[in-house]
Enzyme design. Structure first.
Site, PDB file in Angstrom:
ATOM      1  N   SER A 198      26.074  82.194  89.704  1.00 52.66           N
ATOM      2  CA  SER A 198      26.129  83.225  90.740  1.00 52.66           C
ATOM      3  C   SER A 198      24.899  83.089  91.613  1.00 52.66           C
ATOM      4  O   SER A 198      23.888  82.504  91.194  1.00 52.66           O
ATOM      5  CB  SER A 198      26.169  84.620  90.089  1.00 52.66           C
ATOM      6  N   TYR A 211      22.645  91.076  83.819  1.00 53.78           N
ATOM      7  CA  TYR A 211      23.499  90.093  84.496  1.00 53.78           C
ATOM      8  C   TYR A 211      22.655  89.009  85.162  1.00 53.78           C
ATOM      9  O   TYR A 211      22.939  87.810  85.019  1.00 53.78           O
ATOM     10  CB  TYR A 211      24.387  90.793  85.525  1.00 53.78           C
TER      11      TYR A 211
END
Length: 342
Positions: A198, A211
């Site tokens: 990501s 995350y």
């Protein structure tokens, strides 16, 4: 070799690498074929994993789909089978044997998809499922580490078990799957390992510490693995790091940047994100950031003072962009608890 001469050679190679990179922008490299190769995708039951499965199916790869949700995984498999049928109907009959005794093209009837229910956060489950794949399907040539989760809580409100699960699925699972399938790739000097990370593995934002940490870990793992393969001179094993901006899969529903900026940097369509990633994979591109603006953001984060980065975040509304998403997750949790009488 004289160190000055070696420095000259290194400088030339670095400049030549820039030339080759620029050339790839101007002349699109030819995509390699994955027809007949075993491609394993984790988190294939939904989102990007499902779209990756469909794209590889269109290229006649043999699909091995892993997901913790059996029903959604089977739904993806059904979509893959429909694509296989379309490919078989549209393509002319494949020649059986080429002149050198090898198959010139994969018979369409051999296209199959295999599904396995696997919790990639559990090391033993990954290893046992991998052994089943080797026995029932064969050796994996393309490994797409895609499975991912998000807790959606501020750090001090996030239960420890959710933090551990985020780290296990988003980061640690990459170790287990790679250890399971890399040995044969090394033996054959052939394979491709894809890490779906990501943009939050390159730069961070507030409210999603677990995350971001997991994605930073996945990026670090991937880069170190890539260097290890280069050091071992295993040039037949390729790696691709996929770092997309916010993707509109519902995973971060409610996330918002500044409203005046959002039209210029909207969430990515999942289909566009996967098509860009597939182009990178099939041309052996080491890394793909989508959109390209993410390269610039990463570079600026590396050279600017931290306070300058904070100012930019506040201007873009990126400093608290996850707060609406977290609020929605909290509200949904409260509603579920109320319904269950908790």
């Amino acid at each position: 070799m004289n160190i000055l001469l070696e420095l000259f050679v290194v400088t030339f190679r670095v400049l030549w690498a820039f030339v080759l990179a620029a050339a790839k922008w101007l002349v699109r490299p030819k995509e390699k074929s994955v027809a007949g190769q075993v491609c394993l995708i984790t988190g294939a039951g939904s989102g990007l994993g499902r779209l990756f499965a469909l794209e590889f199916a269109r290229r006649r790869a043999l699909l091995v789909l892993w997901d913790i949700n059996t029903q959604s995984n089977e739904e993806t498999a059904g979509m893959v089978r429909r694509i296989y049928r379309e490919v078989a109907e549209a393509a002319p009959p494949a020649p059986r044997v080429a002149g050198d005794g090898e198959k010139d093209a994969l018979p369409h009837c051999n296209l199959q998809v295999y599904t396995y229910t696997c919790d990639v956060s559990k090391r033993e489950h990954v290893y046992s499922t991998a052994e089943r794949v080797r026995k029932e399907v064969g050796e994996v040539s393309v490994l797409v580490n895609n499975a991912g989760v998000v807790s959606g809580h501020h750090l001090l409100e996030c239960p420890d078990e959710l933090i551990e699960r985020t780290m296990m699925v988003n980061c640690h699972a990459h170790f287990w799957t790679t250890k399971a399938f890399l040995p044969k790739m090394l033996e054959m000097n052939h394979g491709h390992i894809v890490t779906v990370a990501s943009s939050l593995g390159l730069f961070s934002t507030a409210g999603v510490e677990d995350y971001c940490a997991s994605k930073f870990g996945a990026v670090g793992f991937h880069e170190s693995l890539s260097h290890e393969l280069k050091a071992a001179e295993k040039d037949g094993i390729k790696t691709t790091l996929v770092c997309p901006y916010l993707v509109d899969t519902g995973m971060f529903r409610g996330c918002r940047i500044r409203k005046e900026i959002e039209p210029f940097l909207p969430p990515l369509k999942p289909e566009y994100c996967v098509k860009q990633a597939m182009r990178a994979i099939l041309t052996d591109q080491p890394m793909i950031c989508t959109p390209r603006l993410m390269y610039m953001v990463t570079f600026m984060k590396s050279i600017l003072p931290f306070e300058a980065v904070v100012c930019m975040y506040r201007f873009l509304g990126a400093d608290k962009c996850m707060y609406p998403f977290i609020a929605q997750r909290k509200q949904a949790t409260n509603n579920n608890e109320a319904k269950n009488g908790i």
